[in-house]
Enzyme design. Sequence first.
Site, mmCIF file in Angstrom:
data_model
loop_
_atom_site.group_PDB
_atom_site.id
_atom_site.type_symbol
_atom_site.label_atom_id
_atom_site.label_comp_id
_atom_site.label_asym_id
_atom_site.label_seq_id
_atom_site.Cartn_x
_atom_site.Cartn_y
_atom_site.Cartn_z
ATOM 1 N N TRP A 71 0.839 -1.204 0.000
ATOM 2 C CA TRP A 71 0.000 0.000 0.000
ATOM 3 C C TRP A 71 0.873 1.253 0.000
ATOM 4 O O TRP A 71 1.850 1.340 0.735
ATOM 5 C CB TRP A 71 -0.907 -0.016 1.240
ATOM 6 C CG TRP A 71 -1.810 1.155 1.361
ATOM 7 C CD1 TRP A 71 -2.564 1.722 0.375
ATOM 8 C CD2 TRP A 71 -2.081 1.908 2.550
ATOM 9 N NE1 TRP A 71 -3.292 2.775 0.873
ATOM 10 C CE2 TRP A 71 -3.017 2.912 2.205
ATOM 11 C CE3 TRP A 71 -1.623 1.832 3.872
ATOM 12 C CZ2 TRP A 71 -3.501 3.829 3.139
ATOM 13 C CZ3 TRP A 71 -2.102 2.740 4.792
ATOM 14 C CH2 TRP A 71 -3.036 3.725 4.427
ATOM 15 N N GLN A 111 5.109 5.335 -4.886
ATOM 16 C CA GLN A 111 6.131 6.063 -4.136
ATOM 17 C C GLN A 111 7.553 5.661 -4.516
ATOM 18 O O GLN A 111 8.476 6.460 -4.414
ATOM 19 C CB GLN A 111 5.905 5.836 -2.630
ATOM 20 C CG GLN A 111 6.764 6.680 -1.722
ATOM 21 C CD GLN A 111 6.482 6.395 -0.249
ATOM 22 O OE1 GLN A 111 5.798 5.441 0.091
ATOM 23 N NE2 GLN A 111 7.004 7.241 0.625
ATOM 24 N N ASP A 152 1.023 -8.930 0.341
ATOM 25 C CA ASP A 152 -0.329 -8.373 0.348
ATOM 26 C C ASP A 152 -0.484 -7.267 -0.683
ATOM 27 O O ASP A 152 0.385 -6.400 -0.818
ATOM 28 C CB ASP A 152 -0.635 -7.830 1.743
ATOM 29 C CG ASP A 152 -2.049 -7.307 1.860
ATOM 30 O OD1 ASP A 152 -2.984 -8.130 1.871
ATOM 31 O OD2 ASP A 152 -2.222 -6.076 1.932
ATOM 32 N N TYR A 169 -4.694 -0.286 -4.936
ATOM 33 C CA TYR A 169 -3.360 0.252 -4.699
ATOM 34 C C TYR A 169 -2.759 0.750 -6.011
ATOM 35 O O TYR A 169 -2.507 -0.029 -6.939
ATOM 36 C CB TYR A 169 -2.437 -0.795 -4.071
ATOM 37 C CG TYR A 169 -2.841 -1.267 -2.688
ATOM 38 C CD1 TYR A 169 -3.838 -0.614 -1.950
ATOM 39 C CD2 TYR A 169 -2.228 -2.372 -2.100
ATOM 40 C CE1 TYR A 169 -4.203 -1.051 -0.698
ATOM 41 C CE2 TYR A 169 -2.590 -2.809 -0.832
ATOM 42 C CZ TYR A 169 -3.588 -2.146 -0.139
ATOM 43 O OH TYR A 169 -3.950 -2.590 1.116
ATOM 44 N N TRP A 176 -2.632 -4.338 9.666
ATOM 45 C CA TRP A 176 -1.893 -3.309 8.942
ATOM 46 C C TRP A 176 -1.634 -2.099 9.838
ATOM 47 O O TRP A 176 -2.288 -1.917 10.860
ATOM 48 C CB TRP A 176 -2.626 -2.897 7.665
ATOM 49 C CG TRP A 176 -3.977 -2.250 7.826
ATOM 50 C CD1 TRP A 176 -5.183 -2.885 7.964
ATOM 51 C CD2 TRP A 176 -4.275 -0.849 7.842
ATOM 52 N NE1 TRP A 176 -6.197 -1.969 8.074
ATOM 53 C CE2 TRP A 176 -5.677 -0.705 7.993
ATOM 54 C CE3 TRP A 176 -3.492 0.309 7.724
ATOM 55 C CZ2 TRP A 176 -6.308 0.533 8.047
ATOM 56 C CZ3 TRP A 176 -4.126 1.540 7.775
ATOM 57 C CH2 TRP A 176 -5.515 1.652 7.941
ATOM 58 N N LYS A 224 9.852 9.435 14.280
ATOM 59 C CA LYS A 224 10.361 10.476 13.377
ATOM 60 C C LYS A 224 9.545 11.758 13.447
ATOM 61 O O LYS A 224 10.078 12.856 13.223
ATOM 62 C CB LYS A 224 10.423 9.960 11.942
ATOM 63 C CG LYS A 224 9.095 9.592 11.310
ATOM 64 C CD LYS A 224 9.317 9.008 9.912
ATOM 65 C CE LYS A 224 8.006 8.650 9.229
ATOM 66 N NZ LYS A 224 8.235 8.040 7.895
ATOM 67 N N ARG A 253 5.106 9.920 5.326
ATOM 68 C CA ARG A 253 3.897 9.253 4.842
ATOM 69 C C ARG A 253 2.626 9.992 5.221
ATOM 70 O O ARG A 253 1.703 10.137 4.403
ATOM 71 C CB ARG A 253 3.870 7.815 5.371
ATOM 72 C CG ARG A 253 2.632 7.040 4.984
ATOM 73 C CD ARG A 253 2.756 5.573 5.289
ATOM 74 N NE ARG A 253 3.638 4.900 4.336
ATOM 75 C CZ ARG A 253 3.624 3.577 4.115
ATOM 76 N NH1 ARG A 253 2.796 2.814 4.792
ATOM 77 N NH2 ARG A 253 4.434 3.022 3.246
ATOM 78 N N GLN A 311 15.363 0.052 5.799
ATOM 79 C CA GLN A 311 14.193 0.149 6.675
ATOM 80 C C GLN A 311 13.554 -1.228 6.851
ATOM 81 O O GLN A 311 13.252 -1.646 7.980
ATOM 82 C CB GLN A 311 13.203 1.125 6.036
ATOM 83 C CG GLN A 311 11.882 1.310 6.742
ATOM 84 C CD GLN A 311 10.928 2.174 5.918
ATOM 85 O OE1 GLN A 311 11.035 2.255 4.694
ATOM 86 N NE2 GLN A 311 10.007 2.830 6.584
ATOM 87 N N ASN A 332 13.253 -3.634 10.279
ATOM 88 C CA ASN A 332 11.967 -4.019 10.841
ATOM 89 C C ASN A 332 11.771 -5.530 10.888
ATOM 90 O O ASN A 332 11.051 -6.045 11.740
ATOM 91 C CB ASN A 332 10.841 -3.355 10.051
ATOM 92 C CG ASN A 332 10.821 -1.847 10.216
ATOM 93 O OD1 ASN A 332 11.573 -1.296 11.021
ATOM 94 N ND2 ASN A 332 9.998 -1.166 9.448
#
Length: 327
Positions: free
Chosen positions: A21, A27, A49, A54, A209, A220, A230, A292, A296
Amino acid sequence: MEYSKLGKSGLPVSRLSFGTWITFGNQIGYDTAKELMVIAYDAGVNFFDNAEVYAHGRSEEVMGRILKETGWSRDSYTVSSKVFFGAGGKLPTQRGLHRKHIREACDAALKRLQVDYLDLYFCHRPDKSTPIEETVWSMHQLIMAGKVLYWGTSEWSAQEIMEAHMVAARYNLIGPVVEQPQYNMLYRHKVEVEFAQIYKTVGLGLTIWSPLASGLLTGKYNAGISDDYRLKRDELAWLAERNLIEENLKKVAQLMEFAKEIGTDVTRLAIAWCLKNPNVSTVLLGASKPEQLKHNLTALEVVPLLTDDMMERIESILNNKPQHPPF
């Protein structure tokens, strides 16, 4: 990577999964998108997903091209799509959960993703203008046709999910096995209270989600708001209005200090906190940068640090534990 069953189904899904998404076809560029999916797959992620809406279908096209180029064995991953909003068309028949759109949207998703079937197909929102019987029958027929293996819902209420199960039971159809709700430290009621009885009765897998509240729980925003963040995107104005409030920023600041104390950071802490909920089958990660995502994906290492005492300390910071109604 660790794996769990999707609700009461037999489908094993990685505890951390990858969603597209905002990012794919929008992006980030193709090369970055491919690198992100390879990083996830190599780390053991087996659930990817997506949705028709999207980037108006471009997200699925990007993912489909990546799946074809990588040549991963089809039995090594699960892929999803969602139906409701359409892929950009504005006419009445181009969206919703009526039989016509469900069938045409599924065929279009299969074509864009370049796969023969969808492992999971979500009804992206409830459709108040279509009888629930028609929606359940349509999803059942897709399964019978071999185009879908499991179906579920996204952002449905507990009542709507149970209505779908009642229809399925009445007509001996296959009901939904999974729901995809928003869930994080700041948004808890639906997962922790509203769905409580469903876990115990018909069963419900969760592919949650926004575990980082669209970046708020990375810390941040505590340093100021940049135009490229975002929550500054126009399509996320509704989330920004809900999340970017002083009370939440103060909580994040305290969580950042707590995370340092136990030897991690607030991003991994927030993801690990979601994983601690036994009803969460998988946590969807989104990313625009490889470093990133790599960071995660290590959140599973933090879960053992969240003992009962540590969870209580987090509760004292959040001060937002949903209250169950008296029975």
